[in-house]
Motif scaffolding. Structure first.
Motif, PDB file in Angstrom:
ATOM      1  N   GLU A  88       0.817  -1.214   0.000  1.00  0.00           N
ATOM      2  CA  GLU A  88       0.000   0.000   0.000  1.00  0.00           C
ATOM      3  C   GLU A  88       0.846   1.256   0.000  1.00  0.00           C
ATOM      4  O   GLU A  88       0.482   2.272  -0.578  1.00  0.00           O
ATOM      5  CB  GLU A  88      -0.896   0.034   1.251  1.00  0.00           C
ATOM      6  N   SER A  89       1.980   1.140   0.683  1.00  0.00           N
ATOM      7  CA  SER A  89       2.774   2.348   0.827  1.00  0.00           C
ATOM      8  C   SER A  89       3.661   2.611  -0.386  1.00  0.00           C
ATOM      9  O   SER A  89       4.326   3.633  -0.451  1.00  0.00           O
ATOM     10  CB  SER A  89       3.626   2.255   2.095  1.00  0.00           C
ATOM     11  N   ALA A  90       3.657   1.694  -1.311  1.00  0.00           N
ATOM     12  CA  ALA A  90       4.510   1.914  -2.490  1.00  0.00           C
ATOM     13  C   ALA A  90       3.986   3.080  -3.296  1.00  0.00           C
ATOM     14  O   ALA A  90       2.780   3.267  -3.441  1.00  0.00           O
ATOM     15  CB  ALA A  90       4.526   0.645  -3.357  1.00  0.00           C
ATOM     16  N   GLN A  91       4.910   3.857  -3.819  1.00  0.00           N
ATOM     17  CA  GLN A  91       4.517   5.066  -4.526  1.00  0.00           C
ATOM     18  C   GLN A  91       4.407   4.822  -6.023  1.00  0.00           C
ATOM     19  O   GLN A  91       5.233   4.143  -6.609  1.00  0.00           O
ATOM     20  CB  GLN A  91       5.592   6.153  -4.326  1.00  0.00           C
ATOM     21  N   GLY A  92       3.396   5.392  -6.585  1.00  0.00           N
ATOM     22  CA  GLY A  92       3.243   5.469  -8.050  1.00  0.00           C
ATOM     23  C   GLY A  92       3.582   4.190  -8.784  1.00  0.00           C
ATOM     24  O   GLY A  92       2.990   3.129  -8.574  1.00  0.00           O
ATOM     25  N   GLY A  93       4.570   4.281  -9.643  1.00  0.00           N
ATOM     26  CA  GLY A  93       4.911   3.172 -10.519  1.00  0.00           C
ATOM     27  C   GLY A  93       5.449   1.966  -9.794  1.00  0.00           C
ATOM     28  O   GLY A  93       5.426   0.858 -10.314  1.00  0.00           O
ATOM     29  N   LEU A  94       5.922   2.170  -8.543  1.00  0.00           N
ATOM     30  CA  LEU A  94       6.509   1.057  -7.815  1.00  0.00           C
ATOM     31  C   LEU A  94       5.458   0.132  -7.234  1.00  0.00           C
ATOM     32  O   LEU A  94       5.764  -0.940  -6.734  1.00  0.00           O
ATOM     33  CB  LEU A  94       7.390   1.591  -6.689  1.00  0.00           C
ATOM     34  N   PHE A  95       4.220   0.528  -7.267  1.00  0.00           N
ATOM     35  CA  PHE A  95       3.133  -0.237  -6.668  1.00  0.00           C
ATOM     36  C   PHE A  95       3.098  -1.646  -7.238  1.00  0.00           C
ATOM     37  O   PHE A  95       3.122  -2.635  -6.501  1.00  0.00           O
ATOM     38  CB  PHE A  95       1.807   0.499  -6.918  1.00  0.00           C
ATOM     39  N   LEU A  96       3.031  -1.714  -8.572  1.00  0.00           N
ATOM     40  CA  LEU A  96       2.931  -3.028  -9.191  1.00  0.00           C
ATOM     41  C   LEU A  96       4.176  -3.869  -8.928  1.00  0.00           C
ATOM     42  O   LEU A  96       4.105  -5.066  -8.697  1.00  0.00           O
ATOM     43  CB  LEU A  96       2.723  -2.901 -10.705  1.00  0.00           C
ATOM     44  N   GLU A  97       5.311  -3.180  -8.946  1.00  0.00           N
ATOM     45  CA  GLU A  97       6.553  -3.928  -8.745  1.00  0.00           C
ATOM     46  C   GLU A  97       6.577  -4.525  -7.360  1.00  0.00           C
ATOM     47  O   GLU A  97       6.994  -5.668  -7.169  1.00  0.00           O
ATOM     48  CB  GLU A  97       7.743  -3.007  -8.944  1.00  0.00           C
ATOM     49  N   GLU A  98       6.155  -3.746  -6.368  1.00  0.00           N
ATOM     50  CA  GLU A  98       6.123  -4.220  -4.989  1.00  0.00           C
ATOM     51  C   GLU A  98       5.164  -5.400  -4.870  1.00  0.00           C
ATOM     52  O   GLU A  98       5.466  -6.420  -4.252  1.00  0.00           O
ATOM     53  CB  GLU A  98       5.708  -3.071  -4.070  1.00  0.00           C
ATOM     54  N   LEU A  99       4.024  -5.229  -5.463  1.00  0.00           N
ATOM     55  CA  LEU A  99       3.020  -6.290  -5.428  1.00  0.00           C
ATOM     56  C   LEU A  99       3.603  -7.569  -6.017  1.00  0.00           C
ATOM     57  O   LEU A  99       3.465  -8.669  -5.460  1.00  0.00           O
ATOM     58  CB  LEU A  99       1.786  -5.850  -6.221  1.00  0.00           C
TER      59      LEU A  99
END
Lengths: 734, 150
Positions: A88-99
């Protein structure tokens, strides 16, 4: 020696009294719990698989499976919640990568945990109907991550955003997309559909709806189709690269609906770039694209087919009713053939040889060819032209090609019997004037007609050929029989003996032949009747030709090729200088209309006026006077004056032929009625009409009124009667 | 109706005819006439007389009835059994047909007169009527005698 004692032996299991430490379960669980934590913290390398497996095994064995299982659920859930926060805390474009990263970790952990807990998975889980470990892991992920309120919507919108970017030309991370969609599929196709596919399709529909509207306003048909095709291919590629295969038919359906189905009418009818102009300009690529795109949507192909059909019918109708185009029959037919060729090529090159299109083409041609009642005559004239000169020097295969094309047009004709009549007339003229380019070609066409229409159609035609051959033999015999003295200085004669009935000639009273001719004619008659008693010969003076040697003023010699009638007229001038029309008529006995025409061609045509007329002018009156035109000149030694070539009929001739055709049809219709009634015995009026039409349609389309009249005629002649009770019923009278 | 030739009764036929009617005095003959007239009103009897009339009125040896005679017969017969279109029919024949009448046409005309209303609303073009009657219908439409429906 021991006595046999009846004693059953029992071997008892060694009861190992195990002291179950009451805290045993708790201790063991703690070990495992710790292991799970370590696994999730990427610290698995320090763990012993064997030990952990054994611990789990023991727990299950000692009936602590429930505790183990619920512990697993709790621990895993706790970790997943942590992971959720991180995502949830991942920002912007990093969201998908974190997921993506967390998903990979979870899967790895799950694998290890499953291995450790395998004994529980295989024994406790099935017997207590609990979800197996792997599936449990997926479900927990789904519930805690995907369905987490903070992640769910963000996930969908991120994915859709990226696709939108790609659609507008940007490059995106396809590998990442693939992993995410695969993750959703792994969680269950419902999860994939709810969290991605459904919204994807909706958004795409909107996107394409807008885009197609834009394109259609700004592009012409060809460009639009190009763009639509590109988008379609793009979507298919997208699916193959990073979406689930099952999405393909759904997204292609969306594109097809939005870009094609919704704009079909507008595209097809687009001014100066739509279907009709593509057909006219032979735009094979555009047409091919339209075909393959429209094929995908309901009614797509039938729309194209219908527009093509009505265009063809319109164009065809123009071709056959425009008076300009009807002036030259050969031209007319050539135009028809060209139209057919053009559209054949289109169907082959662009429409995939589609049989339904071929059928539409055929039915259109059949429709408009029969709009003009002179089509049969013109087609025969076309053939006549080809066989007379058009096919001169053409190779055998090419001749066959032309004849096959003619046959194809012939098949479209409804009034095939009219064609037969004209063909006979034209063939007769060709044979008698010896003006056919190739005997083989003639025979080849007869064979084709026979194959198409049966023996009856061609039997008389073949009879004509036979007569020609026989006549040649007869002539040889005649010359052989003449002694050297007989008519050595007289005219030489060539006779063709025609069997009445095979030839389209009307029996006609012969005109008065000049005495010089009479002699040799009589000798021939005697010779022929000598070998063929019981036959009757009549000279057909309306069909023959003659070559005359003429000398004009200043000793100018010419050889004139004329018709028999013209010969009779000209020979009169050997004994008279000047003759009036009336005198010529009396002397020759030529029928008036023919006589006028002959005189016109002898006196009124520039370059062929061997006679002079007084008064000048085209019209022939009773008192007009004729004399040899001494001043006649021509640069050719041989001058042809007779009109022997077939031409399109004048109006009165056409009426006459049409009448003869109608007369010929009456007995055919009656024969059909009698045939039908003989086998059916009793039949009602409408059915008779239907059956008769069916029987005769290979030759012509009978008029129901004519059929009715024939029925009444048959009633009158007592072949049929009306039923006493039902007046619509007819009965066959034996 | 056992007379062989129109307008001629042989003595035999005359006596035979009266006998079958049960008439032997002038008085009885006079009395019989209204009932004979009444007989014509019966459909079946009329049809018999009508169809007999064709054979009786035509020339010996001919198959068809001359147009003039046919018209005369029709005028006579349809004076008793009224048919409103009879005059138009006769006009039409004289203008358009001008040939003799076949037996089939004769008998079918009675059916036409009996079953088809003068407005032609129940005329069926597919009704297997003789072509002469079809042409008559066209003639009526063309000359505005009957208004074409639909």
């Amino acid at each position: 020696m021991s006595s046999q004692k009846k004693r059953t032996f029992k071997i008892e299991a060694f009861k190992h009294r195990v002291e179950v430490d009451p805290k045993y379960a708790e201790k063991t669980w703690k070990v495992l719990e710790h292991a799970i934590h370590e696994i999730y913290n990427h610290n698995a390398s320090g763990l012993s698989f064997e030990e952990l497996y054994r611990n789990a095994y023991n727990m299950v064995l000692h009936k602590f499976g429930e505790k183990l299982y619920s512990g697993l659920v709790a621990t895993m859930t706790w970790h997943l919640k942590e992971m959720s926060k991180s995502i949830e805390s991942a920002q912007g474009g990093l969201f998908l990568e974190e997921l993506n990263r967390q998903w990979a970790d979870h899967n790895k952990a799950l694998q290890m945990i499953r291995d450790i807990l395998m004994y529980m998975d295989r024994t406790f889980v099935p017997s207590s109907h609990k979800t197996p470990v792997h599936e449990l892991g997926l479900n927990l992920w789904r519930d805690n991550i995907i369905h987490s309120s903070k992640i769910q919507t963000r996930l969908v919108s991120t994915l859709l955003e990226l696709i939108q970017k790609e659609r507008t030309g940007e490059v995106i991370n396809r590998g990442l997309m693939r992993n995410i969609t695969k993750m959703l599929m792994d969680l269950g196709s419902l999860v994939y559909q709810e969290n991605f596919e459904k919204p994807f399709l909706e958004v795409s529909a909107n996107f394409y709806s807008c885009e197609s509207q834009q394109f259609i306003e700004s592009c012409d048909c060809g460009e639009y189709l190009n763009k639509a095709e590109r988008r379609l291919n793009e979507e298919m590629e997208r699916v193959s690269q990073y979406l689930d295969a099952k999405t393909e038919p759904k997204i292609t359906h969306v594109v097809e609906t939005e870009m094609i189905a919704n704009h079909m009418q507008r595209l097809v009818y687009m001014e100066s770039s739509g279907l009709v102009s593509m057909l006219v300009d032979d735009k094979y690529d555009d047409l091919s694209r339209m075909y393959s795109l429209f094929r995908r949507v309901p009614d797509g192909l039938s729309t194209i087919r219908d527009v093509m059909t009505s265009h063809l019918r319109e164009t065809g109708k123009q071709l056959v009713t425009d008076p300009d185009k009807l002036r030259d029959p050969v031209d007319f037919v050539q135009r028809l053939l060209n139209e057919k060729d053009k559209h054949d090529r289109i169907i082959t090159a662009a429409f995939n040889n589609d049989k339904t299109f071929q059928n539409a083409l055929n039915s259109s041609f059949e429709y408009f060819i029969n709009l003009n009642s002179r089509s049969p005559e013109f087609i025969s004239l076309y053939v006549d032209d080809k066989l007379r000169k058009g096919l001169k020097g053409v190779s055998e295969e090419d001749v066959e090609i032309v004849l096959d094309k003619v046959m194809m047009l012939f098949r479209y004709l409804q009034e095939k019997d009219v064609f037969e009549k004209y063909y006979k007339q034209h063939l007769a003229k060709r044979l008698l004037s010896g003006k056919t380019v190739s005997d083989d070609a003639e025979r080849s066409l007869i064979v084709k007609l026979k194959t198409e229409c049966g023996y009856q159609f061609t039997s008389k035609l073949e009879g004509m050929f036979t007569d020609m051959k026989t006549s040649q033999d007869t002539m040889q015999g005649f010359y052989a029989s003449q002694s050297a003295s007989d008519g050595a200085d007289g005219p030489s004669l060539a006779v063709q003996v025609l069997t009445t009935g095979s030839w389209p000639t009307q029996p006609i009273a012969p005109c008065n032949l000049p005495p010089e001719i009479m002699g040799v004619c009589e000798r021939f008659r005697a010779f022929y009747l000598g070998t063929h008693t019981g036959r009757r010969l009549t000279w057909q003076t309306n069909m023959g030709t003659a070559d005359l040697k003429a000398t004009f003023a200043k000793n100018q010699k010419h050889e004139l090729n004329v018709s028999t009638y013209q010969m009779c007229i000209l020979m009169l001038f050997n004994s008279s200088d000047r003759l009036t029309y009336r005198e010529i008529e009396q002397a020759t006995d030529i029928p008036a209309s023919d006589l006028k025409r002959c005189l016109q061609s002898l006196a009124c045509v520039k370059g062929k006026n061997v006679l002079g007329k007084d008064p000048m002018g085209k019209d022939i009156a009773e008192d007009d006077a004729f004399a040899v035109n001494d001043k006649f000149s021509s640069k050719f030694f041989k001058v042809k004056i007779g009109t022997v070539a077939a031409q399109k009929e004048s109006e009165p001739e056409k009426q006459e032929t049409r009448q003869r055709v109608e007369e010929d049809r009456k007995p055919q219709i009656e024969a059909a009625i009698v045939r039908i009634m003989k086998s059916r015995r009793v039949l009602d009026h409408n059915n008779i009409v239907t059956e008769v039409t069916k029987q005769l349609q290979a030759r012509f389309l009978p008029n129901p009124v004519v059929i009715k009249k024939r029925i009444e005629s048959l009633i009158e002649r007592e072949f049929l009667e009306r039923d006493k009770v039902d007046r619509k019923l007819y009965r066959y009278l034996a | 109706m056992k007379a062989a030739t129109m307008c001629e009764f042989s003595r035999q036929e005359f006596i035979g005819g009266l006998q079958s009617l049960g008439v032997d005095t002038i008085q009885k003959f006079r009395e019989k006439i209204p009932s004979l007239r009444a007989e014509l009103k019966d459909d079946q009897k009329f049809r018999e007389i009508y169809n007999f009339a064709f054979g009786w009125a035509k020339e010996k040896g001919q198959k068809s009835l001359s147009l003039e005679t046919a018209i005369g017969m029709w005028q006579l017969l349809f004076a008793e059994k009224h048919w409103p279109l009879v005059d138009h029919w006769c006009d039409f024949l004289q203008v358009r047909h001008n040939k003799s009448i076949t037996r089939d046409t004769w008998s079918q005309l009675l059916e036409f007169a009996k079953t088809i209303v003068p407005q032609l609303s129940n005329y069926d073009a597919e009704g297997a009527w003789p072509y002469l009657i079809d042409e008559f219908v066209e003639y009526l439409y063309e000359n505005g005698i009957v208004r074409r429906i639909n």
